[in-house]
Design an enzyme around this catalytic site. Sequence first.
Site, PDB file in Angstrom:
ATOM      1  CG  MET A 155      -0.248  24.513 -10.962  1.00 29.31           C
ATOM      2  SD  MET A 155      -0.465  24.020  -9.276  1.00 29.31           S
ATOM      3  CE  MET A 155      -0.026  22.333  -9.099  1.00 29.31           C
ATOM      4  CG  ASP A 189     -10.607  27.019  -4.260  1.00 30.61           C
ATOM      5  OD1 ASP A 189     -10.119  26.125  -4.647  1.00 30.61           O
ATOM      6  OD2 ASP A 189     -10.384  28.086  -5.033  1.00 30.61           O
ATOM      7  CB  SER A 225      -5.098  29.954 -10.268  1.00 33.89           C
ATOM      8  OG  SER A 225      -4.597  29.131  -8.944  1.00 33.89           O
ATOM      9  CD  GLN A 226       1.301  29.004 -10.201  1.00 35.21           C
ATOM     10  OE1 GLN A 226       1.358  28.362  -9.204  1.00 35.21           O
ATOM     11  NE2 GLN A 226       1.852  28.637 -11.155  1.00 35.21           N
ATOM     12  CG  HIS A 262      -9.248  27.093  -7.858  1.00 35.90           C
ATOM     13  ND1 HIS A 262      -9.136  28.229  -7.319  1.00 35.90           N
ATOM     14  CD2 HIS A 262      -7.885  27.078  -8.841  1.00 35.90           C
ATOM     15  CE1 HIS A 262      -7.679  28.936  -7.698  1.00 35.90           C
ATOM     16  NE2 HIS A 262      -7.082  28.176  -8.533  1.00 35.90           N
TER      17      HIS A 262
END
Length: 315
Positions: free
Chosen positions: A50, A242, A124-125, A296
């Site tokens: 993202m 995170d 991530s996503q 993150h």
Amino acid sequence: MICLFPSSRIVCLLCWLFLILALVLGYIWWKPTKGGTNADVLPVVLWHGMGDTCCVPFSLGSIMSLIVEQTKGGYVRSLEIGGNVVLDWESGFFIHPNEQVEYVCQQLQLDERLAKGYNAIGFSQGGQFLRAVAQRCPNPPMRTLITLGGQHQGIFGLPMCPTLTIRSCDYITRLLDDAAYTPEVQSKLVQATYWHDPIMENKYRLGSTFLADINNELIINEFYIENLRKLKKFVMVQFLNDTIVQPKESQWFQYYTSGQNKVIQPFTESKVYEDLGLNKMHRQGKLVFLGVEGDHLAISKAWFIQNIVPLLLEK
């Protein structure tokens, strides 16, 4: 980026112009593919997260160069969603994951260099999106899937989300809290498709248009199980400090015990452990759990070389 107040419109416009300029310049310097002279190592496919894009030099562009260097010329493809750099950035927020996965499957099938198989790294996503590719699109074959901070059981909270402004982040969070499972929000906001409310599990399962499906939470899709088992390894990296993914344990396919949002249920006791065939993969030693200190996606070049590159060099 979403401008909520008229007084912020000039700032928003400047931010947009800066973003577009940075993306265009980055795209001129860095292409979605790199390397390709060493046919003795499997190609690598990357999917950004993202608020990122495929190839800018301060992000995945540098990862592409590092992989090419460490694999002595291996082929790397960093996925660009939508065919141009602006759509690619927007895809992280506004293009439904099902559409993105379908697009990626078509692109991978057209890439002749991937025909004999490839390794995949999701950021991530991008991690759960690449898992959907493995489950839905077995050709070309994915060999090893590596997810860096992927949210495999979803999220319930989005603190410090990586948008251009704090107001944008606050707006997205309020939208998710209030209306995540409405058809309109599910269709227009990517993060809603993996928003997992542990207090209202039925509402999540019935309303989620992406995560509940790939986790076999509505029906048991044997095709998904069969394809996931074809992986040689499924490597999940959790960022132990995170501040963006909530709960961070989702990165190791763990989640809150149903009915509350405090206690994390052990991985082996979760329903998805059996329903997605992860139990058999676990017994076969195909699941690998790595932890790294830091926030993150805060990984160093040294850590990547030590922990990720050897996976890419395996025969």
